[in-house]
Design an enzyme around this catalytic site. Structure first.
Site, PDB file in Angstrom:
ATOM      1  N   ASP A   1     -17.907 -10.374 -10.393  1.00 30.50           N
ATOM      2  CA  ASP A   1     -17.720 -11.631 -11.123  1.00 30.50           C
ATOM      3  C   ASP A   1     -16.797 -12.552 -10.309  1.00 30.50           C
ATOM      4  OD1 ASP A   1     -17.024 -13.668 -12.819  1.00 30.50           O
ATOM      5  OD2 ASP A   1     -16.379 -12.370 -14.479  1.00 30.50           O
TER       6      ASP A   1
ATOM      7  N   GLU B   1       1.899 -10.122  13.344  1.00 26.00           N
ATOM      8  CA  GLU B   1       1.565  -8.702  13.214  1.00 26.00           C
ATOM      9  C   GLU B   1       0.137  -8.483  13.696  1.00 26.00           C
ATOM     10  OE1 GLU B   1       1.110  -7.292   9.107  1.00 26.00           O
ATOM     11  OE2 GLU B   1       1.778  -9.253   8.436  1.00 26.00           O
TER      12      GLU B   1
ATOM     13  N   CYS C   1       4.736  -9.385   7.374  1.00 27.24           N
ATOM     14  CA  CYS C   1       4.704 -10.839   7.095  1.00 27.24           C
ATOM     15  C   CYS C   1       6.086 -11.483   7.108  1.00 27.24           C
ATOM     16  CB  CYS C   1       4.045 -11.087   5.739  1.00 27.24           C
ATOM     17  SG  CYS C   1       2.392 -10.398   5.620  1.00 27.24           S
TER      18      CYS C   1
ATOM     19  N   THR D   1      -8.747 -11.119   0.028  1.00 28.37           N
ATOM     20  CA  THR D   1      -7.390 -11.618   0.311  1.00 28.37           C
ATOM     21  C   THR D   1      -7.149 -11.717   1.823  1.00 28.37           C
ATOM     22  OG1 THR D   1      -6.321  -9.429   0.250  1.00 28.37           O
ATOM     23  CG2 THR D   1      -6.515 -10.597  -1.840  1.00 28.37           C
TER      24      THR D   1
ATOM     25  N   SER E   1       1.634  -2.148  -3.002  1.00 25.27           N
ATOM     26  CA  SER E   1       2.278  -3.243  -2.261  1.00 25.27           C
ATOM     27  C   SER E   1       2.662  -4.387  -3.198  1.00 25.27           C
ATOM     28  CB  SER E   1       1.389  -3.738  -1.105  1.00 25.27           C
ATOM     29  OG  SER E   1       0.351  -4.539  -1.571  1.00 25.27           O
TER      30      SER E   1
ATOM     31  N   HIS F   1       6.124 -15.872  -0.463  1.00 24.24           N
ATOM     32  CA  HIS F   1       5.091 -15.328   0.417  1.00 24.24           C
ATOM     33  C   HIS F   1       3.809 -15.203  -0.413  1.00 24.24           C
ATOM     34  CE1 HIS F   1       2.823 -12.812   3.016  1.00 24.24           C
ATOM     35  NE2 HIS F   1       2.941 -11.738   2.255  1.00 24.24           N
TER      36      HIS F   1
ATOM     37  N   LYS G   1       2.929 -14.293  -9.961  1.00 27.64           N
ATOM     38  CA  LYS G   1       3.593 -13.113 -10.552  1.00 27.64           C
ATOM     39  C   LYS G   1       5.046 -13.037 -10.099  1.00 27.64           C
ATOM     40  CE  LYS G   1      -0.411 -10.251 -11.319  1.00 27.64           C
ATOM     41  NZ  LYS G   1      -0.959  -8.939 -11.409  1.00 27.64           N
TER      42      LYS G   1
ATOM     43  N   ASN H   1      -4.725 -15.492   3.140  1.00 26.72           N
ATOM     44  CA  ASN H   1      -3.459 -14.938   3.631  1.00 26.72           C
ATOM     45  C   ASN H   1      -3.273 -15.287   5.111  1.00 26.72           C
ATOM     46  OD1 ASN H   1      -1.108 -13.515   3.944  1.00 26.72           O
ATOM     47  ND2 ASN H   1      -1.943 -11.531   3.290  1.00 26.72           N
TER      48      ASN H   1
ATOM     49  N   SER I   1       5.632  -6.184   4.252  1.00 26.31           N
ATOM     50  CA  SER I   1       5.415  -4.803   3.810  1.00 26.31           C
ATOM     51  C   SER I   1       6.095  -3.828   4.756  1.00 26.31           C
ATOM     52  CB  SER I   1       3.919  -4.493   3.783  1.00 26.31           C
ATOM     53  OG  SER I   1       3.307  -5.189   2.736  1.00 26.31           O
TER      54      SER I   1
HETATM   55  N1  COA Z   1     -12.049 -12.522 -14.488  1.00 23.47           N
HETATM   56  C1  COA Z   1     -10.745 -12.820 -14.346  1.00 23.47           C
HETATM   57  N2  COA Z   1      -9.822 -11.961 -13.830  1.00 23.47           N
HETATM   58  C2  COA Z   1     -10.260 -10.752 -13.442  1.00 23.47           C
HETATM   59  C3  COA Z   1     -11.608 -10.379 -13.553  1.00 23.47           C
HETATM   60  C4  COA Z   1     -12.528 -11.326 -14.102  1.00 23.47           C
HETATM   61  N3  COA Z   1     -13.829 -11.044 -14.235  1.00 23.47           N
HETATM   62  N4  COA Z   1     -11.739  -9.128 -13.081  1.00 23.47           N
HETATM   63  C5  COA Z   1     -10.508  -8.714 -12.684  1.00 23.47           C
HETATM   64  N5  COA Z   1      -9.612  -9.707 -12.897  1.00 23.47           N
HETATM   65  C6  COA Z   1      -8.193  -9.709 -12.599  1.00 23.47           C
HETATM   66  C7  COA Z   1      -7.491  -8.419 -12.893  1.00 23.47           C
HETATM   67  O1  COA Z   1      -7.109  -8.326 -14.261  1.00 23.47           O
HETATM   68  C8  COA Z   1      -6.300  -8.505 -11.943  1.00 23.47           C
HETATM   69  O2  COA Z   1      -5.321  -9.354 -12.484  1.00 23.47           O
HETATM   70  P1  COA Z   1      -3.873  -8.769 -12.892  1.00 23.47           P
HETATM   71  O3  COA Z   1      -3.331  -8.140 -11.636  1.00 23.47           O
HETATM   72  O4  COA Z   1      -3.124  -9.990 -13.285  1.00 23.47           O
HETATM   73  O5  COA Z   1      -4.116  -7.789 -13.959  1.00 23.47           O
HETATM   74  C9  COA Z   1      -6.881  -9.220 -10.737  1.00 23.47           C
HETATM   75  O6  COA Z   1      -8.072  -9.850 -11.193  1.00 23.47           O
HETATM   76  C10 COA Z   1      -7.226  -8.294  -9.575  1.00 23.47           C
HETATM   77  O7  COA Z   1      -8.017  -7.276 -10.086  1.00 23.47           O
HETATM   78  P2  COA Z   1      -7.796  -5.764  -9.629  1.00 23.47           P
HETATM   79  O8  COA Z   1      -8.790  -4.911 -10.305  1.00 23.47           O
HETATM   80  O9  COA Z   1      -6.354  -5.395  -9.747  1.00 23.47           O
HETATM   81  O10 COA Z   1      -8.182  -5.954  -8.092  1.00 23.47           O
HETATM   82  P3  COA Z   1      -8.405  -4.906  -6.960  1.00 23.47           P
HETATM   83  O11 COA Z   1      -8.067  -3.532  -7.354  1.00 23.47           O
HETATM   84  O12 COA Z   1      -9.790  -5.120  -6.491  1.00 23.47           O
HETATM   85  O13 COA Z   1      -7.345  -5.359  -5.817  1.00 23.47           O
HETATM   86  C11 COA Z   1      -5.469  -6.240  -4.647  1.00 23.47           C
HETATM   87  C12 COA Z   1      -6.421  -6.402  -5.850  1.00 23.47           C
HETATM   88  C13 COA Z   1      -4.539  -7.429  -4.572  1.00 23.47           C
HETATM   89  C14 COA Z   1      -4.642  -4.955  -4.822  1.00 23.47           C
HETATM   90  C15 COA Z   1      -6.339  -6.157  -3.343  1.00 23.47           C
HETATM   91  O14 COA Z   1      -7.010  -7.374  -3.155  1.00 23.47           O
HETATM   92  C16 COA Z   1      -5.535  -5.836  -2.098  1.00 23.47           C
HETATM   93  O15 COA Z   1      -5.285  -4.672  -1.793  1.00 23.47           O
HETATM   94  N6  COA Z   1      -5.119  -6.870  -1.319  1.00 23.47           N
HETATM   95  C17 COA Z   1      -4.393  -6.678  -0.073  1.00 23.47           C
HETATM   96  C18 COA Z   1      -2.946  -6.268  -0.279  1.00 23.47           C
HETATM   97  C19 COA Z   1      -2.073  -7.347  -0.725  1.00 23.47           C
HETATM   98  O16 COA Z   1      -2.406  -8.508  -0.655  1.00 23.47           O
HETATM   99  N7  COA Z   1      -0.867  -6.955  -1.185  1.00 23.47           N
HETATM  100  C20 COA Z   1       0.078  -7.900  -1.713  1.00 23.47           C
HETATM  101  C21 COA Z   1       1.501  -7.617  -1.383  1.00 23.47           C
HETATM  102  S1  COA Z   1       1.954  -8.102   0.263  1.00 23.47           S
END
Ligand code: COA
Length: 394
Positions: free
Chosen positions: A31, A81, A113, A154, A203, A235, A244, A280, A313
């Site tokens: 979605d 990095e 980062c 991302t 992370s 960041h 958040k 990113n 990180s």
């Molecule tokens: N409509 C609206 N929102 C939706 C949705 C939909 N149909 N489906 C999922 N979401 C929301 C989830 O509720 C979640 O929001 P929340 O965290 O506020 O609850 C968000 O979308 C992400 O969904 P999630 O299932 O947690 O995603 P994921 O497991 O696929 O991974 C990350 C998300 C960020 C962990 C992943 O993209 C990642 O590993 N990124 C790289 C690491 C990173 O950027 N780390 C950050 C710190 S430096």
């Protein structure tokens, strides 16, 4: 009264290809609202084979190296990095491509980062001893997690170049910094991999707890609270993360001051305008956020204090602050137009075109290799000959 030191000019660069995240969602059977609402991302920049951290850095820095400032740049710090050599600092190629003075020192810094923020701190210390000089800080990175991984939406790539000097026209950095370091394995990239290994959920938790701890340290040292800051920049691995982070700061403040009302004008929305489309930029991302805020916030931020949080990180976090000088208004529209043009003139790729660029492999054994010409203007990575990386200006 200490002399003011800070960011005099700031320029962003991102390559000329992008992937709309609704196309990625469609191809992955997800979605689109998960990416657009859930992660807060609309597009991501895509790196073509004839760009890398050096070409992006040279393209960003070329916009702020004017004849008036060129000879005063005596130190270049290149934060990344996504290093292209185990020994040579990427800044040496940039120094050569931009024909910067030979009387200059150049180093590369690494800590995920975070390292551009450390470069800013080091630049301030250096400039307190060398008040007539300037330091060029460059943050340049290619965020790669891999096809069909949770991190895929991302990704992104960008460079931010900024001059640090005694004539800060964009942000005067204040001396107090709060920081936190801890050995954790939330994200890393071994030398033999071109994509990062990441425990994404871990992370995001580590980011938030490092923010809380860095903020506490900063608040204790500066004796400032949440309301002493007019705006915040974070960041931005993806926009929702910065939102958040802001919610966490608001929560910390309301726990300490239960009678406080939330001022929604402080939400980070204007700082996210560019990141939502670039994705990113790892080391560059906090400085993309700063440029975005200064150029897109409709209020006059003159003499307002900004709070900034940098996270790398592994992990190192730092919270610091700066005051926006009145002169920022003179640069605001010009910089915004340049950055809007950079972002809007990118070519939107289909998902299969993005996959092709992502999977384009370059020889890893040093054999001679010339890249296809996809970058039509500015600096580009030409290829490898005799184990040497070659660049050109088109
Ligand atoms: N409509 C609206 N929102 C939706 C949705 C939909 N149909 N489906 C999922 N979401 C929301 C989830 O509720 C979640 O929001 P929340 O965290 O506020 O609850 C968000 O979308 C992400 O969904 P999630 O299932 O947690 O995603 P994921 O497991 O696929 O991974 C990350 C998300 C960020 C962990 C992943 O993209 C990642 O590993 N990124 C790289 C690491 C990173 O950027 N780390 C950050 C710190 S430096």
């Amino acid at each position: 009264m200490p002399l003011s030191i800070g960011i005099e000019s700031l320029s962003l660069y991102t390559p000329r290809f992008s992937l709309p995240l609704h196309s990625l969602a469609e191809a992955r059977g997800i979605d689109p609202n998960k990416y657009i609402i859930g992660l807060g991302q609309e597009e991501m920049s895509v790196m073509p084979p004839d760009e890398d951290i050096v070409s992006m850095a040279a393209n960003a820095a070329s916009k702020i190296i004017t004849p008036e400032v060129k000879d005063s740049i005596k130190l270049i710090m290149f934060a990344t990095e996504s290093g292209v050599d185990q020994s040579k600092a990427a800044g040496l190629w940039v120094h050569h491509l931009l024909d910067l003075p030979k009387k200059c020192r150049i180093i590369e810094l690494k800590q995920a980062c975070y390292s551009a923020t450390c470069a800013l701190t080091l630049a301030r210390s250096y400039l307190s001893l060398h008040p007539d000089e300037r330091v060029l800080v460059i943050a340049s990175d290619n965020a790669r997690y891999g096809l069909n991984t949770p991190g895929e939406p991302t990704q992104g790539c960008a460079a931010a170049a900024f001059l640090v000097s005694h004539t800060p026209r964009l942000l005067e950095i204040e001396p107090e910094q709060g920081y936190h370091s801890e050995h954790i394995m939330d994200f890393w990239r071994p030398n033999y991999l071109s994509e990062a290994i990441v425990d994404g959920k871990y992370s995001t938790r580590a980011y938030l707890s490092t923010l809380a701890s860095s903020w506490d340290d900063y608040a204790m040292k500066s004796k400032r609270g949440f309301h002493d800051h007019s705006r915040f920049c974070y960041h931005v691995p993806f926009s929702k993360m910065a939102e958040k982070a802001h919610e966490r700061l608001v929560k910390i403040n309301s726990e300490q001051n239960p009678s406080d009302t939330l001022d929604i004008s402080k939400s980070p929305s204007h700082s996210l305008t560019y990141s939502k489309k670039i994705g990113n930029g790892y080391t560059a991302s906090l400085y993309i956020s700063l440029a975005s805020l200064l150029e897109n916030d409709p209020h006059d931020l003159s003499l307002q204090r900004l709070g900034l949080f940098s996270y790398g990180s592994g992990c190192v976090g730092e919270f610091f602050s700066g005051i926006v000088p009145k002169e920022y208004t003179l640069l605001k529209d010009k910089n915004r137009l340049a950055h809007e043009d950079l972002i809007s003139s990118r070519k939107a790729l289909s998902c299969s075109e993005y996959e092709q660029l992502f999977s384009h492999s370059t020889p890893t054994n040093g054999s001679e290799y010339m890249t296809p010409v996809l970058t039509e203007q500015g600096f580009r990575f030409k290829g490898v000959k005799n184990h040497e990386r070659l660049y050109e200006h088109v």
